[in-house]
Design a protein around this motif. Sequence first.
Motif, PDB file in Angstrom:
ATOM      1  N   VAL A 127     -73.623 -36.493 132.046  1.00 45.88           N
ATOM      2  CA  VAL A 127     -74.874 -37.138 132.414  1.00 45.88           C
ATOM      3  C   VAL A 127     -75.880 -36.723 131.355  1.00 45.88           C
ATOM      4  N   CYS A 128     -76.503 -37.709 130.740  1.00 43.80           N
ATOM      5  CA  CYS A 128     -77.499 -37.452 129.698  1.00 43.80           C
ATOM      6  C   CYS A 128     -78.853 -37.946 130.182  1.00 43.80           C
ATOM      7  N   TRP A 129     -79.898 -37.337 129.678  1.00 52.27           N
ATOM      8  CA  TRP A 129     -81.262 -37.747 130.001  1.00 52.27           C
ATOM      9  C   TRP A 129     -81.891 -38.371 128.765  1.00 52.27           C
ATOM     10  N   GLY A 130     -82.627 -39.472 128.964  1.00 55.40           N
ATOM     11  CA  GLY A 130     -83.343 -40.080 127.858  1.00 55.40           C
ATOM     12  C   GLY A 130     -83.242 -41.583 127.867  1.00 55.40           C
ATOM     13  N   ALA A 131     -83.596 -42.175 126.753  1.00 57.81           N
ATOM     14  CA  ALA A 131     -83.476 -43.617 126.590  1.00 57.81           C
ATOM     15  C   ALA A 131     -81.993 -43.940 126.383  1.00 57.81           C
ATOM     16  N   PRO A 132     -81.465 -44.964 127.064  1.00 55.23           N
ATOM     17  CA  PRO A 132     -80.024 -45.233 127.021  1.00 55.23           C
ATOM     18  C   PRO A 132     -79.428 -45.349 125.620  1.00 55.23           C
ATOM     19  N   THR A 133     -80.031 -46.150 124.753  1.00 55.52           N
ATOM     20  CA  THR A 133     -79.457 -46.345 123.422  1.00 55.52           C
ATOM     21  C   THR A 133     -79.359 -45.033 122.663  1.00 55.52           C
ATOM     22  N   GLU A 134     -80.447 -44.315 122.599  1.00 57.67           N
ATOM     23  CA  GLU A 134     -80.467 -43.058 121.848  1.00 57.67           C
ATOM     24  C   GLU A 134     -79.511 -42.037 122.441  1.00 57.67           C
ATOM     25  N   ALA A 135     -79.483 -41.931 123.769  1.00 52.50           N
ATOM     26  CA  ALA A 135     -78.606 -40.952 124.412  1.00 52.50           C
ATOM     27  C   ALA A 135     -77.137 -41.261 124.140  1.00 52.50           C
ATOM     28  N   ILE A 136     -76.765 -42.526 124.201  1.00 48.80           N
ATOM     29  CA  ILE A 136     -75.364 -42.919 123.982  1.00 48.80           C
ATOM     30  C   ILE A 136     -74.972 -42.716 122.520  1.00 48.80           C
ATOM     31  N   VAL A 137     -75.825 -43.139 121.604  1.00 44.72           N
ATOM     32  CA  VAL A 137     -75.540 -42.969 120.173  1.00 44.72           C
ATOM     33  C   VAL A 137     -75.452 -41.484 119.817  1.00 44.72           C
ATOM     34  N   ASP A 138     -76.368 -40.679 120.346  1.00 45.54           N
ATOM     35  CA  ASP A 138     -76.352 -39.238 120.083  1.00 45.54           C
ATOM     36  C   ASP A 138     -75.089 -38.588 120.649  1.00 45.54           C
ATOM     37  N   TYR A 139     -74.698 -38.997 121.859  1.00 46.27           N
ATOM     38  CA  TYR A 139     -73.486 -38.440 122.467  1.00 46.27           C
ATOM     39  C   TYR A 139     -72.267 -38.788 121.611  1.00 46.27           C
ATOM     40  N   ALA A 140     -72.192 -40.047 121.178  1.00 49.63           N
ATOM     41  CA  ALA A 140     -71.056 -40.489 120.355  1.00 49.63           C
ATOM     42  C   ALA A 140     -70.965 -39.679 119.068  1.00 49.63           C
ATOM     43  N   ALA A 141     -72.092 -39.447 118.432  1.00 51.54           N
ATOM     44  CA  ALA A 141     -72.103 -38.687 117.178  1.00 51.54           C
ATOM     45  C   ALA A 141     -71.729 -37.225 117.422  1.00 51.54           C
ATOM     46  N   ALA A 142     -72.314 -36.613 118.434  1.00 54.17           N
ATOM     47  CA  ALA A 142     -72.067 -35.189 118.714  1.00 54.17           C
ATOM     48  C   ALA A 142     -70.630 -34.910 119.144  1.00 54.17           C
ATOM     49  N   ASN A 143     -69.993 -35.904 119.762  1.00 55.78           N
ATOM     50  CA  ASN A 143     -68.626 -35.711 120.260  1.00 55.78           C
ATOM     51  C   ASN A 143     -67.567 -36.402 119.413  1.00 55.78           C
ATOM     52  N   HIS A 144     -67.939 -36.853 118.224  1.00 59.73           N
ATOM     53  CA  HIS A 144     -67.013 -37.466 117.268  1.00 59.73           C
ATOM     54  C   HIS A 144     -66.192 -38.594 117.909  1.00 59.73           C
TER      55      HIS A 144
END
Length: 153
Positions: free
Chosen positions: A91-108
Amino acid sequence: MISFARILAPTDFSTHSEDALRYACGLAERFQAELHVVHVLSEMIPASPDPLLMPVMPPQFYEEDERRARESLLTAIKPEWGTPAGFATAVCWGAPTEAIVDYAAANHVDLIVIATHGRTGLSHVLLGSVAERIVREAPCPVLTVRTAPARTA
């Protein structure tokens, strides 16, 4: 040869997202990939003409929201959709686009599978498209899944 080790499937728990999760789960099984299912919560910002009169939500409100989302993520995938090599939820907090893109990058993440709600016209202009922005900003390929409209006989 194309291969995916980590597949991300963001969900808002809608029927559209469920269709995308089904695709993601099948792909994760086929490629023996780890499936990451993520839900994004955004903080409610109450609108008020006077910033001093804006109510502040208690921390318990956010904790309860996150707890419910975590529980829902654990049951979001149906066993008949396939068996991924691994399964992770967040579960991430924030704006959907940024949170999803950041998660994808951080988790390769190697592939994002996301639903598109198929908005058109004014609602698309006013609300935009999270899926469209993710396609533009993601650090990896994105598969968009659009639910076909119900057919009438």
